[in-house]
Design an enzyme around this catalytic site. Structure first.
Site, PDB file in Angstrom:
ATOM      1  CG  ASN A  24      -2.048  -0.987   1.069  1.00 30.55           C
ATOM      2  OD1 ASN A  24      -2.697  -1.029   0.035  1.00 30.55           O
ATOM      3  ND2 ASN A  24      -2.275  -1.809   2.087  1.00 30.55           N
ATOM      4  CE  LYS A  28       8.258  -0.733   0.704  1.00 29.77           C
ATOM      5  NZ  LYS A  28       7.893  -1.981   1.395  1.00 29.77           N
ATOM      6  CG  ASP A  84       9.024  -8.701   4.934  1.00 27.53           C
ATOM      7  OD1 ASP A  84       8.322  -7.699   5.156  1.00 27.53           O
ATOM      8  OD2 ASP A  84       9.380  -9.477   5.848  1.00 27.53           O
ATOM      9  CB  THR A  85      12.871  -4.317   3.768  1.00 30.50           C
ATOM     10  OG1 THR A  85      12.723  -4.316   2.357  1.00 30.50           O
ATOM     11  CG2 THR A  85      14.198  -3.665   4.114  1.00 30.50           C
ATOM     12  N   GLY A 165      12.096   5.196   8.120  1.00 30.13           N
ATOM     13  CA  GLY A 165      12.587   4.054   8.903  1.00 30.13           C
ATOM     14  C   GLY A 165      13.911   4.350   9.602  1.00 30.13           C
ATOM     15  CE  LYS A 187      16.725   4.211   1.301  1.00 24.19           C
ATOM     16  NZ  LYS A 187      15.492   4.313   2.081  1.00 24.19           N
ATOM     17  CG  HIS A 192      17.699  -2.273   1.214  1.00 29.10           C
ATOM     18  ND1 HIS A 192      18.199  -1.015   1.423  1.00 29.10           N
ATOM     19  CD2 HIS A 192      16.444  -2.252   1.719  1.00 29.10           C
ATOM     20  CE1 HIS A 192      17.293  -0.281   2.033  1.00 29.10           C
ATOM     21  NE2 HIS A 192      16.213  -1.000   2.222  1.00 29.10           N
ATOM     22  NE  ARG A 193      12.248  -0.047  -0.929  1.00 30.34           N
ATOM     23  CZ  ARG A 193      12.517   0.038   0.377  1.00 30.34           C
ATOM     24  NH1 ARG A 193      12.303  -0.974   1.167  1.00 30.34           N
ATOM     25  NH2 ARG A 193      12.992   1.154   0.893  1.00 30.34           N
TER      26      ARG A 193
END
Ligand code: IMP
Length: 210
Positions: A24, A28, A84-85, A165, A187, A192-193
């Site tokens: 949601n 992202k 998922d992170t 975060g 970034k 990572h994402r």
């Protein structure tokens, strides 16, 4: 005949596949759509009619991303992926990991999470950590997982106020700034994402998933 050829060319060259991203989070969704380009249309949970909270009860990032993707794939019958992170801190044996969002308890609170992390690492010399993302993609009976990680260190105190975060307390290796001192573009080049998403995009293109 000409008309038939026109429609065929249209189908072959301009066909876009809908893929649901089980999130949601608007940021992202935008980030992934940008990386996927025009061949794929990233569909939100809202668009497929999924208003309920997705189950996320597993003990690993792999398990949680699979659980979320499976829920949407089975219920809405659409190619789907979920991510998922977690932040994995070496001196804390990989914690908070899969529990990163709720490290300091309910409801999720970024400030409380960072405060707890800094408290637990007070006086600790080994401040090595990594952000790790796992993406699970389900389509036509196939299941694929993609991983992205970025190594770095946990700072002694917060620096910067961009991002979200744990960004203010995480400094990626080889950089002098925390994630929260970087622009979104900076970034996204190393995150990572973004690494996991790029692997996913490469897979889609290579296997011509359509
Ligand atoms: P999610 O799986 O993307 O929802 O991430 C779980 C939790 O990990 C979030 O609530 C954040 O606390 C943390 N997290 C995930 N990605 C990042 C990031 O890029 N920067 C900082 N914290 C993050």
């Amino acid at each position: 005949m000409i008309l038939a050829l026109f429609f065929m060319a249209n189908f072959l060259f301009f066909y876009t596949m809908d893929i649901c991203f089980a999130t949601n989070n608007e940021n992202k969704l935008k980030e992934v759509q940008w990386l996927l380009g025009e061949d794929y249309r990233v569909v939100s949970l809202k668009e497929v009619g999924c208003m309920e909270e997705l189950p996320e009860t597993q003990k690993t990032l792999e398990g949680n991303s699979l659980q979320k993707a499976e829920y949407v794939y089975q219920k809405y019958n659409i190619p789907c992926f979920a991510d998922d992170t977690g932040l994995e801190v070496v001196a804390l044996d990989g914690k908070p990991g899969v529990y990163s969002a709720r490290f300091a308890g309910e409801p999720p609170d970024n400030e409380a999470n960072m405060a707890l992390l800094l408290k637990m690492l007070k006086g600790e010399k080994n401040r090595n950590a990594q952000f790790r993302t796992v993406i699970t993609f389900l389509e036509n009976g196939r299941r694929r997982q993609f991983e992205g990680f970025v190594k770095g260190t946990i700072l002694e105190q917060k620096q910067g106020d961009e991002g979200f975060g744990y960004d203010p307390v995480f400094k990626p290796s080889g950089h002098s700034k925390s994630f929260a001192q970087m622009s979104l573009q900076e970034k996204n080049e190393i995150s990572h994402r973004a690494i996991a998403i790029r692997k996913f995009v490469e897979y889609l293109r290579k296997h011509q998933v359509k």
